[in-house]
Design a protein around this motif. Structure first.
Motif, short mmCIF file in Angstrom:
data_model
loop_
_atom_site.label_atom_id
_atom_site.label_comp_id
_atom_site.label_asym_id
_atom_site.label_seq_id
_atom_site.Cartn_x
_atom_site.Cartn_y
_atom_site.Cartn_z
N VAL A 91 -6.96 -28.61 4.18
CA VAL A 91 -7.87 -27.82 5.13
C VAL A 91 -8.07 -26.66 5.08
N LYS A 92 -7.67 -25.66 3.68
CA LYS A 92 -8.34 -24.12 3.44
C LYS A 92 -9.39 -24.83 2.52
N ASN A 93 -9.43 -26.17 1.75
CA ASN A 93 -10.86 -26.26 1.43
C ASN A 93 -11.82 -26.64 2.50
N ALA A 94 -11.88 -26.92 3.61
CA ALA A 94 -12.13 -27.44 4.65
C ALA A 94 -12.48 -25.59 5.73
N ALA A 95 -11.92 -24.61 5.15
CA ALA A 95 -12.06 -23.55 6.31
C ALA A 95 -13.69 -23.27 6.35
N SER A 96 -14.39 -23.43 6.38
CA SER A 96 -15.61 -22.74 5.27
C SER A 96 -16.23 -23.28 7.41
N TYR A 97 -14.97 -24.84 7.44
CA TYR A 97 -16.11 -25.08 8.92
C TYR A 97 -15.39 -24.84 10.24
N VAL A 98 -14.09 -23.85 9.81
CA VAL A 98 -13.38 -23.49 11.07
C VAL A 98 -13.77 -21.99 11.13
N ASP A 99 -14.07 -22.12 13.02
CA ASP A 99 -14.11 -20.78 13.21
C ASP A 99 -13.19 -20.31 14.55
N ASP A 100 -12.56 -21.11 14.95
CA ASP A 100 -11.21 -20.87 16.62
C ASP A 100 -10.30 -21.45 16.47
N THR A 101 -9.75 -21.80 17.37
CA THR A 101 -8.04 -22.87 17.08
C THR A 101 -9.11 -24.23 17.28
N PHE A 102 -8.47 -25.13 16.04
CA PHE A 102 -8.83 -26.04 15.17
C PHE A 102 -7.15 -27.21 15.86
N LEU A 103 -8.05 -28.37 15.97
CA LEU A 103 -7.08 -29.24 15.29
C LEU A 103 -7.05 -29.87 13.85
N VAL A 104 -5.82 -29.72 13.54
CA VAL A 104 -5.51 -31.19 12.42
C VAL A 104 -4.89 -32.61 12.70
N LEU A 105 -5.51 -33.88 12.00
CA LEU A 105 -4.74 -34.58 11.63
C LEU A 105 -4.43 -35.31 10.98
N ASN A 106 -3.67 -35.73 10.77
CA ASN A 106 -2.88 -36.70 9.25
C ASN A 106 -4.28 -37.94 9.88
N GLY A 107 -4.10 -38.59 8.60
CA GLY A 107 -5.78 -39.60 8.87
C GLY A 107 -4.39 -40.93 9.06
N ASP A 108 -3.79 -41.00 9.05
CA ASP A 108 -3.21 -42.38 9.24
C ASP A 108 -2.21 -42.62 10.23
N ILE A 109 -2.74 -41.68 11.35
CA ILE A 109 -1.68 -41.79 12.84
C ILE A 109 -2.74 -43.00 13.77
N PHE A 110 -1.89 -43.36 14.26
CA PHE A 110 -2.90 -44.04 15.48
C PHE A 110 -1.65 -44.31 16.91
N THR A 111 -2.92 -42.97 17.85
CA THR A 111 -1.67 -42.49 19.20
C THR A 111 -2.61 -42.34 19.87
N ASP A 112 -2.38 -42.30 20.89
CA ASP A 112 -3.08 -42.47 22.16
C ASP A 112 -2.89 -40.75 22.93
N LEU A 113 -2.21 -40.24 21.92
CA LEU A 113 -1.65 -38.69 22.94
C LEU A 113 -2.54 -38.08 23.35
N ASP A 114 -2.64 -37.60 24.14
CA ASP A 114 -2.86 -36.56 25.44
C ASP A 114 -3.39 -35.53 24.29
N LEU A 115 -4.77 -35.15 23.81
CA LEU A 115 -5.00 -34.44 22.78
C LEU A 115 -5.62 -32.68 23.61
N SER A 116 -6.26 -33.11 25.21
CA SER A 116 -6.43 -32.45 25.91
C SER A 116 -5.63 -31.32 26.77
N ALA A 117 -4.20 -32.44 26.86
CA ALA A 117 -3.28 -31.63 27.26
C ALA A 117 -2.69 -30.93 26.78
N MET A 118 -2.37 -31.65 25.25
CA MET A 118 -1.76 -30.07 23.95
C MET A 118 -2.65 -29.56 23.55
N ILE A 119 -4.03 -29.42 23.98
CA ILE A 119 -4.55 -28.28 22.90
C ILE A 119 -4.00 -26.85 24.67
#
Ligand code: GDD
Ligand code: MG
Length: 363
Positions: free
Chosen positions: A89-117
């Motif tokens: 994620v540090k390696n991707a830091a130049s793309y990030v400027d505000d509150t952001f999400l990180v996802l493990n790329g091997d999880i299948f979920t229907d988590l309510d992301l909007s509610a979590m944010i």
């Protein structure tokens, strides 16, 4: 809001499937896994996506491109050597400027992301970690919380005698951008073993967002089979990309009238299902497969271009691309890499794991 998806792990637990196919691209109901994740993000209006990747990056990049095909923007942060979950994620830091999400790329979920944010913002947390209950937390990151959803302790891969709760890190985080200052650049660093424990030790507010959303880590063959069974049996109903009918068939596929298909089954495009074939779902069959007469397929996943010759049997197995199962052979609870041939009348011992390109002869 931007999302960084971690897709640069080694995927050793999914071998031999992941020799040529990164874990993020294994088909789930005949669609690459990451497409499901992107669809989920887009359904919460999160359309600015960064993929943190390393091994087999090319196959991911060439398939997803700039993301416009999926209605999102995708950029890539490539690691020469794996930097760990936080280092990536540090390696991707130049793309990030505000509150952001990180996802493990091997999880299948229907988590309510909007509610979590929303929860993260209400609490004014430095970091919010999604939690999910599991039966055995020892393979995950164990998280203890207080009555106000504050994380008290984070213990990655606990020993049996260290387990105090069944709540684990579900691999979705909302982070404030200054968390990135805690991560050293260009060296290996882990959220789970370093960054989260350090934030807690420094007294930062780390919150837990607990939900009963559908959740699975597809990192092992049994879990990958379980995901198909769950989706085909409608256990992730909120996920509107899953088929709902008993049998879904792609274009140019034919099913002989004497073939019997029971239970939920997805068949890709350009497949031929021959006379007397018996399929007992949940089953997913990829594009271009030829299933010849009297073959039997039960509770299995078959990728593209498989050829099952007459009377071949496949039960509780995963068959990667371009495999040939000769007449009368049997694959039970086995995992076959790409381009495997199982010889005439050969019965694989249950639990077999066959490397790509192998021809297996009877013992
Ligand atoms: N870019 C990049 N670089 N990605 C990585 C790296 C890396 O060096 N290492 C791992 N990843 C990615 C993997 O591809 C995967 O999508 C995700 O990070 C998590 O790695 P896994 O190897 O699958 O970890 P795990 O399943 O053992 O444990 C993690 O997930 C659990 C939930 O399934 C941890 O986050 C646990 O705390 C958590 O409970
Ligand atoms: Mg995992």
């Amino acid at each position: 809001m931007k999302a960084v998806i971690l897709v640069g792990g080694q995927a050793t637990r999914l071998l031999p499937l992941t020799y040529n196919t990164p874990k993020a691209m294994v088909p789930v109901l005949n669609t690459p896994f990451l497409e499901h994740v992107i669809h989920h993000l887009a359904s919460h209006q999160i359309k600015d996506i960064v993929l943190a990747l390393g091994r087999l990056a090319h196959s991911i990049e060439s398939h997803l491109g700039d993301g416009s095909r999926f209605g999102v923007s995708i950029r890539y942060a490539l690691e020469k050597d794996p930097l760990g979950t936080a280092g990536a994620v540090k390696n991707a830091a130049s793309y990030v400027d505000d509150t952001f999400l990180v996802l493990n790329g091997d999880i299948f979920t229907d988590l309510d992301l909007s509610a979590m944010i929303d929860f993260h913002r209400d609490r004014k947390a430095k970091a919010t970690i999604a939690l999910t209950p599991v039966e055995d937390p020892s393979a995950y990151g164990l998280i203890e919380t207080d009555a106000r959803d504050r994380v008290l302790n984070f213990l990655e891969k606990p020993d049996k005698d260290e387990i105090t709760t069944n709540m684990i890190n579900a691999g979705t985080y909302v982070l404030e951008p200054d968390v990135l200052t805690q991560i050293p650049a260009g060296v290996k660093c882990s959220f789970e073993r370093e960054v989260f424990p350090k934030l807690l030790a420094d007294g930062e507010l780390v919150c837990a967002y607990t939900s009963r959303a559908y959740w699975i880590d597809i990192g092992t063959p049994p879990m990958y089979l379980q995901l198909h069974s769950d989706l085909l049996n409608g256990k992730c109903r909120q996920y509107d990309n899953t088929p709902r009918s008993e049998i879904t068939t792609g274009v140019n596929s034919s099913i002989h009238p004497t073939a019997r298909i029971e239970g939920p089954t997805v068949i890709g495009a350009n497949c031929s299902i021959g006379p007397g074939v018996k399929i007992s779902g949940p089953v997913a069959i990829g594009d271009g497969c030829t299933i010849q007469e009297e073959s039997v397929i039960k509770k299995s996943i078959i990728w593209r271009n498989a050829r099952l010759e007459p009377h071949a049997r496949v039960t509780m197995s995963i068959i990667a691309d371009n495999c040939c199962l000769r007449s009368g052979c049997l694959c039970e609870e086995s995992v076959l890499g790409d381009n495997v041939t199982v010889a005439y009348d050969c019965h694989l011992p249950p639990g077999s794991s066959i490397e790509p390109g192998t021809t297996v002869e009877p013992a």
